[in-house]
Design a protein around this motif. Structure first.
Motif, short mmCIF file in Angstrom:
data_model
loop_
_atom_site.label_atom_id
_atom_site.label_comp_id
_atom_site.label_asym_id
_atom_site.label_seq_id
_atom_site.Cartn_x
_atom_site.Cartn_y
_atom_site.Cartn_z
N GLY A 48 -3.14 12.55 -1.32
CA GLY A 48 -1.95 11.87 -1.03
C GLY A 48 -0.87 12.20 -1.71
N GLU A 49 0.14 11.89 -1.95
CA GLU A 49 1.24 13.09 -2.01
C GLU A 49 0.97 13.01 -3.97
OE1 GLU A 49 5.27 11.16 -2.51
OE2 GLU A 49 5.71 13.24 -1.14
N PHE A 50 0.27 11.40 -4.89
CA PHE A 50 0.40 11.97 -6.00
C PHE A 50 -0.73 12.92 -6.75
CE2 PHE A 50 -0.66 10.47 -10.12
CZ PHE A 50 -0.06 10.69 -10.99
N GLU A 51 -2.24 13.34 -5.63
CA GLU A 51 -3.00 14.06 -6.50
C GLU A 51 -2.12 15.74 -5.77
OE1 GLU A 51 -6.72 11.70 -4.88
OE2 GLU A 51 -5.65 12.46 -2.83
N GLN A 52 -1.46 15.49 -4.84
CA GLN A 52 -0.92 16.92 -4.17
C GLN A 52 -0.17 17.04 -5.26
OE1 GLN A 52 0.93 17.51 -0.66
NE2 GLN A 52 -0.02 16.01 -0.24
N MET A 53 0.96 16.68 -6.13
CA MET A 53 1.67 17.08 -7.42
C MET A 53 0.70 17.22 -7.97
SD MET A 53 4.23 14.19 -7.10
CE MET A 53 5.45 14.13 -6.50
N VAL A 54 -0.60 16.25 -8.78
CA VAL A 54 -1.35 16.97 -9.82
C VAL A 54 -1.83 18.35 -9.52
CG1 VAL A 54 -3.17 16.22 -11.34
CG2 VAL A 54 -1.43 14.58 -10.33
N GLY A 86 -1.45 6.67 -17.46
CA GLY A 86 -3.00 5.74 -17.10
C GLY A 86 -4.10 6.76 -15.40
N ALA A 87 -2.10 6.70 -15.20
CA ALA A 87 -1.84 7.18 -13.53
C ALA A 87 -2.99 8.25 -13.72
CB ALA A 87 -0.53 6.40 -13.14
N LEU A 88 -2.36 9.15 -14.17
CA LEU A 88 -3.04 10.45 -14.29
C LEU A 88 -4.18 10.92 -14.49
CD1 LEU A 88 -2.17 13.64 -14.30
CD2 LEU A 88 -1.48 13.46 -16.54
#
Lengths: 111, 111
Positions: free
Chosen positions: A8-14, A45-47
């Motif tokens: 997912g995009e956020f996963e990539q960012m992390v 929390g999201a993180l």
DNA sequence: TCAATTAGGCCTACAATGTGAACATTGTGC
DNA sequence: GCACAATGTTCACATTGTAGGCCTAATTGA
């Protein structure tokens, strides 16, 4: 051929933030890195949830560090990107690059 | 400052595919473009749902075309990327680019 | 010693997005 | 008219994204 893995995009960012930071990659700076670079707010929390899921899938590994001598400085969970994480990251990058190929001029980016 | 708008990864792919195709961008070729460029399977349902959502958010516009004279050639819904879609696309691209900045060597990409 | 304060981890519910499978519609060809 | 082809559409479910609050361990200082 085994199906490629994507993120997912956020996963990539992390994952990217962890790579950027290197050692000392724990939640607080990871969050800061994303907020700064992606100009987007990230709730704590999201993180943490995302980090947990990434670890469950074997994309990152973590270990608790030792407490630091600052006020309130408790142990930090330090993250590192695992090999499958790198691979998935590269898959996602390549996919987007292929789709952007030749379109750079469409959005009038300031280059 | 008004919060910037971002897109999920699949949404980005769909928008990019539409841009690549130009006129005649309807579901079938959009799907083909993504499968080919991103090397990833796309179910038809996934695509239609995403197109619907993109339209609901004003990122694409659509209109039914006329039937084509092929066997089974019924009307196609033709899509075009709307201005807010372009903007969101650029925001997302920029965010990822900032995070990748300087990390290209990390994943041993074949260049 | 212990209350206040601080840094950081963790949990939980919910929203948004991604996905597949099945179904519906409108054409052509015979 | 009937079979078949090309699209479009619907829907239930899985995965991912997000906010907010709670818990714990540490320092400070009276």
């Amino acid at each position: 051929m085994i199906e490629k893995t994507f993120l997912g995009e956020f996963e990539q960012m992390v994952l990217l933030a962890i790579l950027r930071i290197g050692d000392e990659a724990y939640a607080v700076p990871i969050r800061g890195e994303i907020e700064e670079r992606a100009e987007r707010r990230v709730s704590r929390g999201a993180l943490y949830t995302t980090l947990e899921r990434l670890e469950a899938k074997g994309f990152v590994e973590s270990a608790m560090g030792s407490p630091t001598p600052e006020r309130g400085g408790r142990s930090r969970r330090i993250y590192a990107v695992a090999a499958p994480g790198l691979e998935a990251l590269e898959n996602s990058r390549a996919a987007m690059a292929n789709l952007w190929q030749g379109l750079d001029s469409v959005t009038d980016e300031s280059r």
